[in-house]
Design an enzyme around this catalytic site. Sequence first.
Site, PDB file in Angstrom:
ATOM      1  N   GLU A 111      77.519 121.455  22.560  1.00  0.00           N
ATOM      2  CA  GLU A 111      77.341 120.642  23.970  1.00  0.00           C
ATOM      3  C   GLU A 111      77.972 119.538  23.774  1.00  0.00           C
ATOM      4  O   GLU A 111      77.494 117.909  23.500  1.00  0.00           O
ATOM      5  CB  GLU A 111      75.903 120.084  23.816  1.00  0.00           C
ATOM      6  CG  GLU A 111      75.106 121.162  24.084  1.00  0.00           C
ATOM      7  CD  GLU A 111      73.713 121.323  24.448  1.00  0.00           C
ATOM      8  OE1 GLU A 111      73.189 120.203  24.722  1.00  0.00           O
ATOM      9  OE2 GLU A 111      72.823 121.958  24.397  1.00  0.00           O
ATOM     10  N   GLU A 169      71.080 128.116  22.532  1.00  0.00           N
ATOM     11  CA  GLU A 169      69.602 127.405  22.947  1.00  0.00           C
ATOM     12  C   GLU A 169      69.043 127.404  23.870  1.00  0.00           C
ATOM     13  O   GLU A 169      69.917 127.956  24.387  1.00  0.00           O
ATOM     14  CB  GLU A 169      70.115 125.480  22.155  1.00  0.00           C
ATOM     15  CG  GLU A 169      70.457 125.087  20.544  1.00  0.00           C
ATOM     16  CD  GLU A 169      70.436 123.757  20.894  1.00  0.00           C
ATOM     17  OE1 GLU A 169      70.363 123.360  22.238  1.00  0.00           O
ATOM     18  OE2 GLU A 169      71.264 123.105  20.129  1.00  0.00           O
TER      19      GLU A 169
END
Length: 460
Positions: free
Chosen positions: A181, A363
């Site tokens: 991320e 995720e």
Amino acid sequence: MTIQDEVLNCGTGPAALLRALPRDFVWGVSTSSYQIEGASQVDGRGPSIWDEYCKVPGHIDNGDTGDVACDHYHRYGEDIALMHQLGIQAYRFSVAWPRVLPTGLGPPNEAGLAFYDRLIDGLLAAGIQPWLCLYHWDLPQALQERGGWLNRDIRGWFGDYAALVARRYGDRVRHFATFNEPSVFTLFGYGFAWHPPGQTDAAALCRAIHHVNLAHGAGVDAIRTAAPSSVIGAIHNVQPSRPVDATPGDAAAARLLDAYWNRAFPEPQLLGTYPTALAPLMESAMQSGDLDRIRRPVDWFGLNHYSPIYARADSKAPLGFAWADAPPNVRRSPIGWQVDPAAFRDVLLDVHRRYRLPIYVTENGAGANEKPNEAGEVIDLERISYLRIYGGALREAVSAGADVRGYFVWSLLDNFEWGAGYENRFGLVYVDFATQRRIPKASAHWYARMIHAEAMEAAR
Ligand code: FCB
């Protein structure tokens, strides 16, 4: 009522979910170093920017820190055994850069390297694939003191770190990711001051974005050279960016947030361009040949997704827009994040069409503030419900043609949830932080049953 009864009663029986996923679909769980390892001053680990950030009162709820976290550094064996019992097929973890290179560069720390040897060997012995991510936000503090992501030299520092890790573990690890991320740690660190280094400066943000992209390219090359049979990706959070109100100003804000959040990394890394809205802002950091340095061939797209995000116009904000909460009428998880499985389905299809890479959902999961009941069980029906409906959305996307090859729940364990400290629990396994006792929640049993049912289906 037993946990199993509860799980069956809430209509989450796995049979309803079986639909054609690829035969070798991977079912895993994810964690990250700072959030679970603890042992922050053990065996020569150097400080990270998160250690420093947590020391400042007001940064983290309850003044929590990652000093001990889940003590996974010492309890990794128990955690591997738990995963094995649940039938988890793959485990995504991150290496703490300051554990293996205490000052970010220079001589490696053998004790830190040996920890990941033990972890990887234990996973392999339990039949669990190790998926190794190089950077999940815990930059060595010593590199921050040299400018961190604002110093272009970080391209080389990261490349050397990637080479060290790939040389050491590439004989046993196949799946490597460069960054987790990047848009979150750059936007929150340099745009909104919610993460270290706590800045709000559009020019710094764009420099940091560009240097992370350069480091990604250097990392891919370093891993490829050191471990030629590795399978390399990067992990991006992709979430629809929506205007909080139907005004032209909010619509423009949402487009700008979309550029920073969803496109500033995958587009240069995979398509070789910056989004039009950001390209002019990147110019001062850009040198000739940089886009070729960034766009290195990768093998998979790691996709993290929880819920849509919202923006509103704010001409006084440093980035020209503000982050907004979801409208009041939406469905929410126990910690208030919007639940919108159709957005997940659409994102999977969109990422498939744009980038044409195999997708692994690295995720997805739900947060809550739960406690064990009097019987010592954690019956987390809302998490099961979230996983069930997001699993349904994933299957819809696959049926509609998205090339999705794996799914990792965030997270194996309740852990240090950044600014929210230990209040927000995302684990399939409850952690009593006072005793470090682990209690698999109802969702862990549900996930185990689903994996088992899928494996039966795949074997037919
Ligand atoms: C993601 C992070 C992960 C965790 C989850 C809830 O943005 O990658 O570390 O905090 O959110």
